[in-house]
Scaffold this motif. Structure first.
Motif, PDB file in Angstrom:
ATOM      1  N   PHE A 161      29.979  25.092  35.794  1.00 34.63           N
ATOM      2  CA  PHE A 161      28.829  25.900  36.206  1.00 34.63           C
ATOM      3  C   PHE A 161      29.271  27.322  36.541  1.00 34.63           C
ATOM      4  O   PHE A 161      28.640  28.296  36.134  1.00 34.63           O
ATOM      5  CB  PHE A 161      28.156  25.253  37.415  1.00 34.63           C
ATOM      6  N   LEU A 162      30.370  27.448  37.306  1.00 29.64           N
ATOM      7  CA  LEU A 162      30.891  28.761  37.680  1.00 29.64           C
ATOM      8  C   LEU A 162      32.101  29.081  36.807  1.00 29.64           C
ATOM      9  O   LEU A 162      33.128  28.408  36.879  1.00 29.64           O
ATOM     10  CB  LEU A 162      31.274  28.782  39.159  1.00 29.64           C
ATOM     11  N   ASN A 163      31.955  30.102  35.995  1.00 29.43           N
ATOM     12  CA  ASN A 163      33.072  30.508  35.129  1.00 29.43           C
ATOM     13  C   ASN A 163      32.958  31.993  34.826  1.00 29.43           C
ATOM     14  O   ASN A 163      31.910  32.608  34.990  1.00 29.43           O
ATOM     15  CB  ASN A 163      33.075  29.687  33.836  1.00 29.43           C
ATOM     16  N   ILE A 164      34.069  32.541  34.371  1.00 31.08           N
ATOM     17  CA  ILE A 164      34.120  33.944  33.981  1.00 31.08           C
ATOM     18  C   ILE A 164      34.457  33.998  32.498  1.00 31.08           C
ATOM     19  O   ILE A 164      35.601  33.707  32.105  1.00 31.08           O
ATOM     20  CB  ILE A 164      35.177  34.732  34.787  1.00 31.08           C
ATOM     21  N   ALA A 165      33.468  34.295  31.671  1.00 34.14           N
ATOM     22  CA  ALA A 165      33.639  34.352  30.216  1.00 34.14           C
ATOM     23  C   ALA A 165      34.234  33.062  29.683  1.00 34.14           C
ATOM     24  O   ALA A 165      35.113  33.069  28.815  1.00 34.14           O
ATOM     25  CB  ALA A 165      34.511  35.544  29.837  1.00 34.14           C
TER      26      ALA A 165
ATOM     27  N   ALA B 173      36.152  30.937  31.222  1.00 28.92           N
ATOM     28  CA  ALA B 173      37.387  30.528  31.914  1.00 28.92           C
ATOM     29  C   ALA B 173      37.064  30.128  33.344  1.00 28.92           C
ATOM     30  O   ALA B 173      36.152  30.685  33.969  1.00 28.92           O
ATOM     31  CB  ALA B 173      38.408  31.656  31.903  1.00 28.92           C
ATOM     32  N   SER B 174      37.808  29.158  33.867  1.00 27.52           N
ATOM     33  CA  SER B 174      37.614  28.761  35.258  1.00 27.52           C
ATOM     34  C   SER B 174      38.026  29.910  36.176  1.00 27.52           C
ATOM     35  O   SER B 174      38.733  30.838  35.765  1.00 27.52           O
ATOM     36  CB  SER B 174      38.440  27.518  35.582  1.00 27.52           C
ATOM     37  N   LEU B 175      37.580  29.856  37.424  1.00 29.64           N
ATOM     38  CA  LEU B 175      37.882  30.946  38.353  1.00 29.64           C
ATOM     39  C   LEU B 175      39.382  31.077  38.598  1.00 29.64           C
ATOM     40  O   LEU B 175      39.919  32.192  38.640  1.00 29.64           O
ATOM     41  CB  LEU B 175      37.151  30.713  39.680  1.00 29.64           C
ATOM     42  N   SER B 176      40.070  29.945  38.721  1.00 24.06           N
ATOM     43  CA  SER B 176      41.515  29.995  38.963  1.00 24.06           C
ATOM     44  C   SER B 176      42.255  30.557  37.743  1.00 24.06           C
ATOM     45  O   SER B 176      43.211  31.328  37.887  1.00 24.06           O
ATOM     46  CB  SER B 176      42.051  28.602  39.317  1.00 24.06           C
ATOM     47  N   ASP B 177      41.792  30.196  36.533  1.00 24.61           N
ATOM     48  CA  ASP B 177      42.414  30.746  35.319  1.00 24.61           C
ATOM     49  C   ASP B 177      42.189  32.247  35.226  1.00 24.61           C
ATOM     50  O   ASP B 177      43.085  33.007  34.825  1.00 24.61           O
ATOM     51  CB  ASP B 177      41.859  30.059  34.070  1.00 24.61           C
ATOM     52  N   TYR B 178      40.993  32.676  35.572  1.00 25.24           N
ATOM     53  CA  TYR B 178      40.699  34.116  35.521  1.00 25.24           C
ATOM     54  C   TYR B 178      41.605  34.879  36.481  1.00 25.24           C
ATOM     55  O   TYR B 178      42.136  35.950  36.140  1.00 25.24           O
ATOM     56  CB  TYR B 178      39.234  34.363  35.882  1.00 25.24           C
ATOM     57  N   ILE B 179      41.773  34.344  37.700  1.00 25.42           N
ATOM     58  CA  ILE B 179      42.624  35.010  38.686  1.00 25.42           C
ATOM     59  C   ILE B 179      44.081  35.036  38.218  1.00 25.42           C
ATOM     60  O   ILE B 179      44.787  36.047  38.336  1.00 25.42           O
ATOM     61  CB  ILE B 179      42.506  34.325  40.062  1.00 25.42           C
TER      62      ILE B 179
ATOM     63  N   THR C  33      34.017  39.106  39.654  1.00 30.60           N
ATOM     64  CA  THR C  33      34.975  40.043  39.046  1.00 30.60           C
ATOM     65  C   THR C  33      35.128  41.295  39.914  1.00 30.60           C
ATOM     66  O   THR C  33      36.237  41.833  40.039  1.00 30.60           O
ATOM     67  CB  THR C  33      34.534  40.430  37.627  1.00 30.60           C
ATOM     68  N   ALA C  34      34.020  41.756  40.536  1.00 23.84           N
ATOM     69  CA  ALA C  34      34.114  42.897  41.442  1.00 23.84           C
ATOM     70  C   ALA C  34      34.984  42.545  42.641  1.00 23.84           C
ATOM     71  O   ALA C  34      35.810  43.354  43.097  1.00 23.84           O
ATOM     72  CB  ALA C  34      32.717  43.323  41.901  1.00 23.84           C
ATOM     73  N   TRP C  35      34.821  41.324  43.154  1.00 21.74           N
ATOM     74  CA  TRP C  35      35.632  40.862  44.293  1.00 21.74           C
ATOM     75  C   TRP C  35      37.104  40.794  43.910  1.00 21.74           C
ATOM     76  O   TRP C  35      37.977  41.210  44.687  1.00 21.74           O
ATOM     77  CB  TRP C  35      35.109  39.489  44.730  1.00 21.74           C
TER      78      TRP C  35
ATOM     79  N   CYS D 274      21.835  33.270  38.762  1.00 18.87           N
ATOM     80  CA  CYS D 274      23.017  33.140  39.626  1.00 18.87           C
ATOM     81  C   CYS D 274      24.296  33.028  38.797  1.00 18.87           C
ATOM     82  O   CYS D 274      25.325  33.625  39.142  1.00 18.87           O
ATOM     83  CB  CYS D 274      22.878  31.926  40.544  1.00 18.87           C
ATOM     84  N   GLN D 275      24.248  32.256  37.725  1.00 17.52           N
ATOM     85  CA  GLN D 275      25.423  32.130  36.867  1.00 17.52           C
ATOM     86  C   GLN D 275      25.839  33.473  36.305  1.00 17.52           C
ATOM     87  O   GLN D 275      27.023  33.835  36.318  1.00 17.52           O
ATOM     88  CB  GLN D 275      25.131  31.158  35.717  1.00 17.52           C
ATOM     89  N   THR D 276      24.860  34.232  35.804  1.00 11.66           N
ATOM     90  CA  THR D 276      25.157  35.537  35.209  1.00 11.66           C
ATOM     91  C   THR D 276      25.694  36.511  36.242  1.00 11.66           C
ATOM     92  O   THR D 276      26.712  37.180  36.024  1.00 11.66           O
ATOM     93  CB  THR D 276      23.893  36.120  34.549  1.00 11.66           C
ATOM     94  N   ASN D 277      25.025  36.595  37.376  1.00 11.31           N
ATOM     95  CA  ASN D 277      25.397  37.596  38.372  1.00 11.31           C
ATOM     96  C   ASN D 277      26.582  37.165  39.228  1.00 11.31           C
ATOM     97  O   ASN D 277      27.248  38.019  39.813  1.00 11.31           O
ATOM     98  CB  ASN D 277      24.186  37.926  39.247  1.00 11.31           C
ATOM     99  N   PHE D 278      26.844  35.858  39.298  1.00 12.25           N
ATOM    100  CA  PHE D 278      28.063  35.418  39.981  1.00 12.25           C
ATOM    101  C   PHE D 278      29.281  36.001  39.282  1.00 12.25           C
ATOM    102  O   PHE D 278      30.245  36.426  39.937  1.00 12.25           O
ATOM    103  CB  PHE D 278      28.147  33.893  39.999  1.00 12.25           C
TER     104      PHE D 278
END
Length: 307
Positions: A2-6, A8-14, A220-222, A211-215
């Protein structure tokens, strides 16, 4: 996920983080970058508040209807009961509905016709206008339905004396309910409830998509703000020229965090001080409960987004 960046999972993105120069130019000052982060997130936050308020209003309306549908005749929606009932709603006459206890019904039947504009008058009038006006239509009382220990009655009266009737009814401890139905465009309470639930589901789906889009934008800003803070604090700690490496470290288990800390402190001990390990006095500019390490440390809690 549900929560991903392009994708990728959040941990992978970081772990694979790279500065987005197209969105956040490295030529901007630290102040300009932080202002851009703040403006971006503030706009999203304001839009979120509007959307969540809109969603909450519909959810409240659905919950309120569901509560009222289980309530007694005094407060529940009567539209489904009254749709088949004939009643007057004209400039001259109107029909009001009364909810009373079954034990009160006979007493009510004996008094409702006697309601008048001046119950204590001796009956003398002036001119052609009588001093006492009995505004309730005789014999208009009807029992609409019974439910539990309550009954729903209807009474027809002169519209201009509606408030007088309500005052007199209150003295006899019954509840007067005024209901208006547009029979031409009538929708039952069940139909309204289904429409509200459908609207709630649509708003929920749209809110989740938003929420998915704006999360993604906020996260990414965070992440960029964290990277900027690491850069600035490292310069403040170790000075110029900037000669340091930023890395992401993730313990395999929470229980291993203490061991990981010990290894990191041993590795970078030459950059620390014994005074950092156990400060018993407050230092101006620092909070007393802050833990210091021989390296710059910032935490990112991703426990809300399990991979």
């Amino acid at each position: 996920m549900f929560l991903n960046i392009a994708g990728a999972s959040l941990s992978d993105y970081i772990q694979r983080f790279q500065w987005d120069t197209a969105k956040y130019s490295v030529r901007l000052s630290v102040q300009d970058l932080t202002s851009r982060f703040q403006e971006q997130v503030s706009g999203i936050e304001e839009e979120y508040r509007q959307k969540i308020t809109d969603f909450s209003n519909v959810a409240h309306a659905v919950a309120q209807y569901e509560r009222s549908s289980k309530a007694n005749l005094t407060i529940r929606d009567l539209s489904d009961i009254l749709v088949e009932v004939d009643y007057l709603d004209s400039d001259l006459f109107c029909t009001l509905f009364i909810v009373c206890n079954k034990q009160q019904q006979k007493d009510w039947e004996s008094v409702y016709e006697s309601f008048s504009t001046n119950p204590n008058s001796d009956g003398s009038g002036s001119g052609d206008r009588p001093a006492v006006i009995e505004y309730v239509a005789p014999g208009s009382l009807q029992c609409i339905t019974e439910e539990g220990d309550q009954c729903l009655l209807s009474v027809t009266l002169l519209r201009q004396f509606k408030d007088c009737f309500k005052e007199e009814a209150a003295k006899h401890h019954v509840t007067v309910r005024e209901v208006k139905l547009d029979k031409e465009h009538f929708k039952s309470g069940t139909e309204k409830h289904e429409e509200m639930k459908k609207e709630l589901k649509e708003k929920q789906n749209k809110l989740l998509q938003w929420c998915q889009t704006n999360f993604c934008e906020v996260f990414t800003a965070w992440a960029h703000l964290k990277a900027l803070r690491i850069h600035v604090e490292s310069i403040l700690r170790f000075g110029l020229p900037a000669d340091f490496i930023a890395a992401v470290v993730k313990p395999q288990k929470i229980s291993l965090e203490k061991k990981l800390r010990a290894n990191l402190e041993a590795t970078f001990s030459q950059h620390g001080s014994v005074h950092m390990q156990d400060m018993k006095e407050d230092i101006p500019g620092f909070t007393s409960n802050e833990k210091f390490y021989p390296y710059v440390f910032l935490e990112m809690d991703l426990n809300y987004a399990k991979d």
